[in-house]
Design a protein around this motif. Sequence first.
Motif, mmCIF file in Angstrom:
data_model
loop_
_atom_site.group_PDB
_atom_site.id
_atom_site.type_symbol
_atom_site.label_atom_id
_atom_site.label_comp_id
_atom_site.label_asym_id
_atom_site.label_seq_id
_atom_site.Cartn_x
_atom_site.Cartn_y
_atom_site.Cartn_z
ATOM 1 N N PRO A 4 0.845 -1.197 0.000
ATOM 2 C CA PRO A 4 0.000 0.000 0.000
ATOM 3 C C PRO A 4 0.881 1.249 0.000
ATOM 4 N N ARG A 5 0.374 2.306 -0.624
ATOM 5 C CA ARG A 5 1.097 3.575 -0.694
ATOM 6 C C ARG A 5 0.433 4.593 0.226
ATOM 7 N N THR A 61 -2.329 7.687 -3.971
ATOM 8 C CA THR A 61 -2.035 6.871 -2.797
ATOM 9 C C THR A 61 -3.265 6.119 -2.320
ATOM 10 N N ASN A 62 -3.031 5.174 -1.412
ATOM 11 C CA ASN A 62 -4.118 4.402 -0.827
ATOM 12 C C ASN A 62 -4.655 5.018 0.451
ATOM 13 N N VAL A 90 -9.905 9.473 -0.189
ATOM 14 C CA VAL A 90 -8.708 8.766 0.266
ATOM 15 C C VAL A 90 -8.815 8.645 1.782
ATOM 16 N N MET A 131 -7.066 -0.052 3.544
ATOM 17 C CA MET A 131 -7.064 -0.746 2.254
ATOM 18 C C MET A 131 -8.438 -1.313 1.919
ATOM 19 N N GLY A 134 -10.543 2.139 1.122
ATOM 20 C CA GLY A 134 -10.070 3.115 0.152
ATOM 21 C C GLY A 134 -10.516 2.900 -1.265
ATOM 22 N N ASN A 136 -8.461 3.380 -3.747
ATOM 23 C CA ASN A 136 -7.317 2.899 -4.518
ATOM 24 C C ASN A 136 -6.842 1.526 -4.054
ATOM 25 N N GLY A 137 -7.634 0.834 -3.273
ATOM 26 C CA GLY A 137 -7.229 -0.450 -2.710
ATOM 27 C C GLY A 137 -7.299 -1.579 -3.690
#
Length: 137
Positions: A4-5, A61-62, A90, A131, A134, A136-137
């Motif tokens: 994850p970011r 980002t996550n 986010v 995660m 989110g 972006n997960g």
Amino acid sequence: MSDPRAFLSFDADNNQHEKTLFAGQCHSSSPTPFTVQDWSSKEPLPQAQWEELIKQKINTTNMLIVLVGRSMGSATGVHKEIAMAASQNVPIFGVYVNGAGPHSTLPPGLQRNRTMTWNWNDIGAAVKQMMTEGKNG
């Protein structure tokens, strides 16, 4: 799958040292490793340009992790980064640093029940939770 970011939001005037330590430990100390990259602006930018740059970086980002120090009330950049993350869905959580704790002032938009002491087991659990929440997960 890559780690994850996380975008680290912190008071650059007062918590640079804690940011460096946190970013250095996040991959090896957390039971859920995650990646932090240094997305700080390397040079002074006009406000609108800084905001556009940071908004783009947060969007990749996550999660946004806010390092909550004792001077959070004066950290206007942190306030803006939290608002940017919220507007882009986010997920956000906070970690107390530099003597801050449950009675410290939180920046607007950061929930107390999503802010914790610097404990890698708790941080790892929060990363896992972000995660699942989110976009972006």
